[in-house]
Design an enzyme around this catalytic site. Sequence first.
Site, PDB file in Angstrom:
ATOM      1  N   ASP A  30      44.416   8.263 -34.179  1.00  0.00           N
ATOM      2  CA  ASP A  30      43.552   7.423 -33.346  1.00  0.00           C
ATOM      3  C   ASP A  30      42.782   6.493 -34.277  1.00  0.00           C
ATOM      4  O   ASP A  30      41.600   6.690 -34.542  1.00  0.00           O
ATOM      5  CB  ASP A  30      42.609   8.325 -32.537  1.00  0.00           C
ATOM      6  N   GLU A  89      34.480   9.019 -32.126  1.00  0.00           N
ATOM      7  CA  GLU A  89      33.468   9.351 -31.120  1.00  0.00           C
ATOM      8  C   GLU A  89      33.649  10.720 -30.498  1.00  0.00           C
ATOM      9  O   GLU A  89      32.824  11.161 -29.702  1.00  0.00           O
ATOM     10  CB  GLU A  89      33.386   8.269 -30.040  1.00  0.00           C
ATOM     11  N   ASP A 114      39.295  10.336 -45.942  1.00  0.00           N
ATOM     12  CA  ASP A 114      40.468   9.504 -45.691  1.00  0.00           C
ATOM     13  C   ASP A 114      41.607  10.361 -45.138  1.00  0.00           C
ATOM     14  O   ASP A 114      42.025  11.334 -45.775  1.00  0.00           O
ATOM     15  CB  ASP A 114      40.891   8.846 -47.005  1.00  0.00           C
TER      16      ASP A 114
END
Length: 325
Positions: A168, A99, A150
């Site tokens: 994260d 985000e 990835d």
Amino acid sequence: GGHFSMNDGRQWLRGTYSYLPINQDVCSMFRIKGLLFEGKSDFQTVEVMDSYAFGKCLVIDGEIQSTTFDEALYHEMLVQPAMLLHGNPKSVFIGGGGEGGTAREVLKCKSLEKVVMVDIDGVCVEQCKENFGQNQHVWEHEKFELVIGDAMAYINENETKYDVIIMDLADPIECGPAVPLYSKEFYEVLRSRLNPGGVFVTQATSADLLTYDEALPYIAATVKAVWENEITYSVYVPSFQSEWGFSIGTDVPVDEFKSGATIDSDIAKNIEGELEHYDAIRHVGAINNLSKKYRNMMENSEEYVICDENPGVLQYLAGDTSINK
């Protein structure tokens, strides 16, 4: 997680609720205004909800990842301690971070020259761009690079070194495929991608008394097995309904940092703008916030290291709870 409507005659229980599991016996509920997005990417289910208590919520595979109400608390505590421990970070790698809140906090650092964020899910990132306006400036920032891919493959294929590495990611206990990203073998690669004086930090799942032993000791023990110094710290995140853990790994001395003596002056010197939550008092509290039960477990931390030599740990974290931990 899931949603249901409730109207049992008590005004405070009327409306549509989302429920989120804390463990197999306990869940929490919060009332939602509506669902802004619901979809499935190649990797996970992605939902964006608008709630009364927490504002907009990013929910991945039924688990809250971030809300506008308290994301600043989570992201400041994930990012700023590691950045200040380094003291002068110029290059930062973020694994995950969909985000944009993690990158936003990194970009507050005055010495920063480059931050690379690698997140596997483009669908999630696009929904975050659309729905979480507090991070709008991040995506076009000249110091920011976004790679959809990835994180493990990116690190393995690129030998670029960084001053700070921030992971994260999804919790290993909830998502078998994420377990290798918390392994000793991968952490050793990450250590080799740090410049001298470098600092690693990862979110480390719930530190709550109810669930602290599910994954936190395994992550912290693995960090401890790779770096000379490990610091576990935690803070209560209301939307997670849990005390939340973080783990720092570094080869530099940490005693003065743990004391918090220079944190406020370091923030004033190194950080652009105000922080909402993190300061010296919060820092010392977070480091000294862990239960005696957890600290006793960590006296035998080698038992919990996530590595090929501990197949029982790998199977347990991948979801086989019949395995003897």
